[in-house]
Design an enzyme around this catalytic site. Structure first.
Site, PDB file in Angstrom:
ATOM      1  N   SER A 136      30.760 -38.983  29.164  1.00  0.00           N
ATOM      2  CA  SER A 136      29.399 -38.590  28.776  1.00  0.00           C
ATOM      3  C   SER A 136      28.984 -37.174  29.181  1.00  0.00           C
ATOM      4  CB  SER A 136      28.419 -39.633  29.339  1.00  0.00           C
ATOM      5  OG  SER A 136      27.196 -39.562  28.667  1.00  0.00           O
TER       6      SER A 136
ATOM      7  N   ASP B 169      29.424 -48.404  21.099  1.00  0.00           N
ATOM      8  CA  ASP B 169      28.802 -47.097  21.318  1.00  0.00           C
ATOM      9  C   ASP B 169      28.807 -46.316  20.007  1.00  0.00           C
ATOM     10  OD1 ASP B 169      27.766 -44.764  22.302  1.00  0.00           O
ATOM     11  OD2 ASP B 169      29.508 -44.247  23.535  1.00  0.00           O
TER      12      ASP B 169
ATOM     13  N   HIS C 289      28.139 -47.551  25.834  1.00  0.00           N
ATOM     14  CA  HIS C 289      28.397 -46.141  26.129  1.00  0.00           C
ATOM     15  C   HIS C 289      29.198 -45.994  27.430  1.00  0.00           C
ATOM     16  CE1 HIS C 289      27.998 -41.902  26.132  1.00  0.00           C
ATOM     17  NE2 HIS C 289      27.204 -41.867  27.175  1.00  0.00           N
TER      18      HIS C 289
END
Ligand SMILES: *[C@@H]1O[C@H](CO)[C@@H](O)[C@H](O)[C@H]1NC(C)=O
Ligand SMILES: *[C@@H]1O[C@H](CO)[C@@H](O)[C@H](O)[C@H]1NC(C)=O
Length: 256
Positions: A156, A207, A234
């Site tokens: 991320s 995700d 995610h």
């Protein structure tokens, strides 16, 4: 008059109790405090073959890190380093709690998770605002840790740090493990196609935002392996830790 006397009695009673407590307790109290301070904290080295330590890299950017080292690694036989970054609401502790640091060390890798500037225990360090600043930062961290060519794990938010490093200094990475990283669209498709670094692209099948968005760019990397984590969101490594660790170990074993 009656009320005044009542107050006086309460006051005298209160004072007496205070004095009594003072007389009874002083010998016990400080000792209690001392004893508490001496209680050993839970031993992070209970797994005999692994040394886990936490420390801070100094520099303009004090960086906190956690490190798991296989203790019985023979000189020269020790395998390469795995450097773990983290997402926006996470830190190096996430990898410790998930067991990733220990699992990597158990398999002979030196595993180091850092708190990026402005996060976790590196809160006081200034976040880097430029791409070059973030790339230089990672290069300096690698130098301070004495690892020239680690495998970089980057979920991320940490894509803001790892992607510029991957695309501008591919020779400094032995392998790359992006997990739905932020910032893939800052680079052109042609740039990805030139990067030969072996990559394990991890994403949760649920995700649909960052996971599928980053996949469009990442799968242009010529030497990649896909690792979709079924039912993962995610932060898919938290949803499917066993599958994640298995895929990671398999990937690392091919790089040895
Ligand atoms: C320590 O290492 C030995 C040999 O590598 C292994 O057999 C043993 O299970 C390990 N112990 C732990 C606690 O991991
Ligand atoms: C691709 O990566 C694997 C490791 O995952 C490596 O063994 C192989 O040599 C690489 N292939 C090329 C063409 O670089």
């Amino acid at each position: 008059m009656g009320l005044g006397r009542h107050k006086l009695i309460v006051l005298v009673l209160g004072l007496s109790i205070t004095v009594l407590l003072y007389l009874l307790l002083p010998s016990g109290q400080p000792e209690e405090g001392d004893r508490k301070a001496e209680v050993p904290r839970s031993d992070p080295q209970s797994n005999m073959n692994i040394t886990v330590r936490t420390a801070t890299l100094t520099g303009d950017w004090p960086t906190f890190y956690r490190e798991a080292i296989p203790r019985n690694a023979l000189e020269g036989a020790e395998r390469f380093s795995v450097l773990l970054l983290h997402g926006q609401i996470f830190s190096s502790k996430t990898w410790e709690d998930l067991g990733t640091l220990n699992i990597l060390a158990e398999h002979g890798y030196r595993a180091v998770a850092i708190d990026l500037p402005g996060y976790g225990e590196s809160l006081r360090a200034q976040p880097m605002s430029t791409e070059k600043g973030r790339t230089d930062y990672l290069l300096q961290v690698m130098e301070s840790l004495g690892t020239r060519q680690p495998v970089l794990i980057s979920p991320s938010m940490s894509g803001l740090f790892s992607l510029p490093l991957l695309l501008q200094h591919p020779d400094r990475l032995r392998g790359f493990v992006p997990i739905a990283p932020v910032g893939t669209k800052s680079f052109k498709p042609e740039q990805y196609k030139q990067i030969q670094v072996p990559s394990l692209i991890v994403y949760g099948t649920l995700d649909t935002n960052l996971g599928s968005q980053s996949l469009e760019s990442l799968q242009l990397l010529p030497n990649h392996t896909l690792s979709p984590l079924e039912g993962g969101g995610h932060a898919c490594y938290l949803d499917r830790p066993e599958e994640f660790h298995a895929a990671l170990l398999m990937f690392l074993s091919k790089l040895s």
